[in-house]
Design a protein around this motif. Structure first.
Motif, short mmCIF file in Angstrom:
data_model
loop_
_atom_site.label_atom_id
_atom_site.label_comp_id
_atom_site.label_asym_id
_atom_site.label_seq_id
_atom_site.Cartn_x
_atom_site.Cartn_y
_atom_site.Cartn_z
N ARG A 59 -10.68 3.25 -8.51
CA ARG A 59 -11.02 3.80 -7.21
C ARG A 59 -11.93 2.83 -6.54
O ARG A 59 -13.12 2.25 -7.09
CB ARG A 59 -11.73 5.15 -7.47
N THR A 60 -11.75 2.57 -5.12
CA THR A 60 -12.57 1.54 -4.50
C THR A 60 -13.24 2.16 -3.34
O THR A 60 -14.10 1.77 -2.79
CB THR A 60 -11.51 0.46 -4.08
N GLU A 113 0.84 5.14 0.57
CA GLU A 113 -0.09 6.39 1.28
C GLU A 113 0.69 7.45 1.55
O GLU A 113 1.78 7.42 1.79
CB GLU A 113 -0.40 5.63 2.67
N ARG A 125 -3.39 5.05 -1.64
CA ARG A 125 -4.29 5.95 -0.44
C ARG A 125 -3.85 7.36 -0.51
O ARG A 125 -2.69 7.56 -0.08
CB ARG A 125 -4.35 5.30 0.79
N HIS A 139 -4.42 11.28 0.23
CA HIS A 139 -5.18 12.18 1.34
C HIS A 139 -5.16 13.46 0.66
O HIS A 139 -4.03 14.07 0.90
CB HIS A 139 -4.90 12.14 2.58
N LYS A 147 -5.95 3.33 9.99
CA LYS A 147 -5.87 2.29 9.03
C LYS A 147 -4.47 2.30 8.53
O LYS A 147 -4.05 1.24 8.00
CB LYS A 147 -6.70 2.77 7.77
N ILE A 164 -9.24 6.95 9.10
CA ILE A 164 -8.49 6.88 8.04
C ILE A 164 -7.00 6.67 8.46
O ILE A 164 -6.37 5.99 8.15
CB ILE A 164 -8.93 7.80 7.25
N HIS A 170 -10.09 11.70 1.03
CA HIS A 170 -9.39 10.48 1.22
C HIS A 170 -9.95 9.75 0.13
O HIS A 170 -10.96 9.09 0.19
CB HIS A 170 -9.51 9.65 2.42
N ARG A 183 -7.29 0.92 -5.97
CA ARG A 183 -6.66 -0.50 -6.46
C ARG A 183 -5.73 -0.25 -7.58
O ARG A 183 -6.33 0.41 -8.64
CB ARG A 183 -7.80 -1.48 -6.79
N THR A 197 -9.05 6.02 -2.19
CA THR A 197 -8.41 4.64 -2.04
C THR A 197 -8.49 4.35 -3.44
O THR A 197 -9.71 4.14 -4.30
CB THR A 197 -8.87 3.77 -1.12
N GLU A 216 -2.42 -0.97 -3.76
CA GLU A 216 -3.27 -0.20 -3.57
C GLU A 216 -2.67 1.44 -3.09
O GLU A 216 -1.43 1.45 -2.80
CB GLU A 216 -3.98 -0.49 -2.03
N ILE A 239 0.59 -1.27 -0.19
CA ILE A 239 0.12 -0.09 -0.21
C ILE A 239 0.91 1.30 0.10
O ILE A 239 1.67 1.48 0.97
CB ILE A 239 -0.87 -0.05 1.14
#
Length: 191
Positions: free
Chosen positions: A173-174, A7, A146, A148, A51, A48, A184, A188, A186, A144, A5
């Motif tokens: 987009r998920t 982020e 993420r 922000h 996570k 968020i 925020h 894939r 997220t 993934e 991921i």
């Protein structure tokens, strides 16, 4: 096996660190504004933020992020999990409480392999900075993303998406969570 991921927080114009990054301005001039949602946000922002650590077994950061962050992260190193630092400058491991920073000089792929081994079945989170995340995204190593997105225009600084012309990374987009402090997103990253 966990996910990889990426982020990061960024301004609406794609800046992940303000201009003039230094030990005095660790996120560049005004760069702390990119992370206010973490500390002064709503309950949704806090969920968020949590996570980031939930299900995470190891982290990967770039050397600049380590250099400017290690002091503010404090005596416990903040992460409380293994952190692998992508760098071309060798350094002995740095231990801060439960956090061990291991310096990897043989490339981003090696740092990711080591982080996956340390994480076991948990996720590996790529924290940045922007150059490090961009390398992993362009190499197709991220499951993934993420983002922000903070409602702020910087105009100058380190852009996440400065890449070679013609390089594309498709995203699906998920999830979207909107707060007054950030949107925020997220995604894939299909392979």
């Amino acid at each position: 096996m966990g996910k990889v991921i990426a982020e990061i927080s960024m301004s609406a114009d794609g800046i992940v660190a303000g201009p003039g990054t230094s030990t005095e301005h660790r996120l560049g001039r005004g760069g702390d504004l990119l992370h206010e949602w973490l500390f002064e946000g709503t309950d949704a922002d806090s969920e968020i933020a949590a996570k980031l650590f939930d299900g995470t077994g190891a982290f990967v950061v770039g050397r600049t992020m380590f250099d400017v962050g290690v002091d503010p992260w404090g005596e416990d190193g903040t992460f409380k999990k293994p952190v692998f630092v992508v760098t071309n400058r060798p350094h002995e491991p740095v231990v801060k409480g439960p956090t061990t920073f291991t310096f990897v000089t043989d490339g981003p792929e090696s740092a990711l392999r080591q982080a996956k081994a340390a994480a076991g079945q948990d996720n590996v989170v790529l924290m940045g900075g922007g150059t490090t995340l961009r390398q992993y995204l362009l190499a197709g190593l991220v499951d993934e993303l993420r983002l922000h997105v903070v409602p702020l225009l910087f105009g100058a600084g380190v852009r996440l998406f400065d890449a070679e012309a013609g390089e594309h990374v498709k995203l699906e987009r998920t999830a979207v969570v909107e707060t007054p402090n950030a949107t925020h997103l997220t995604f894939r990253v299909p392979r």
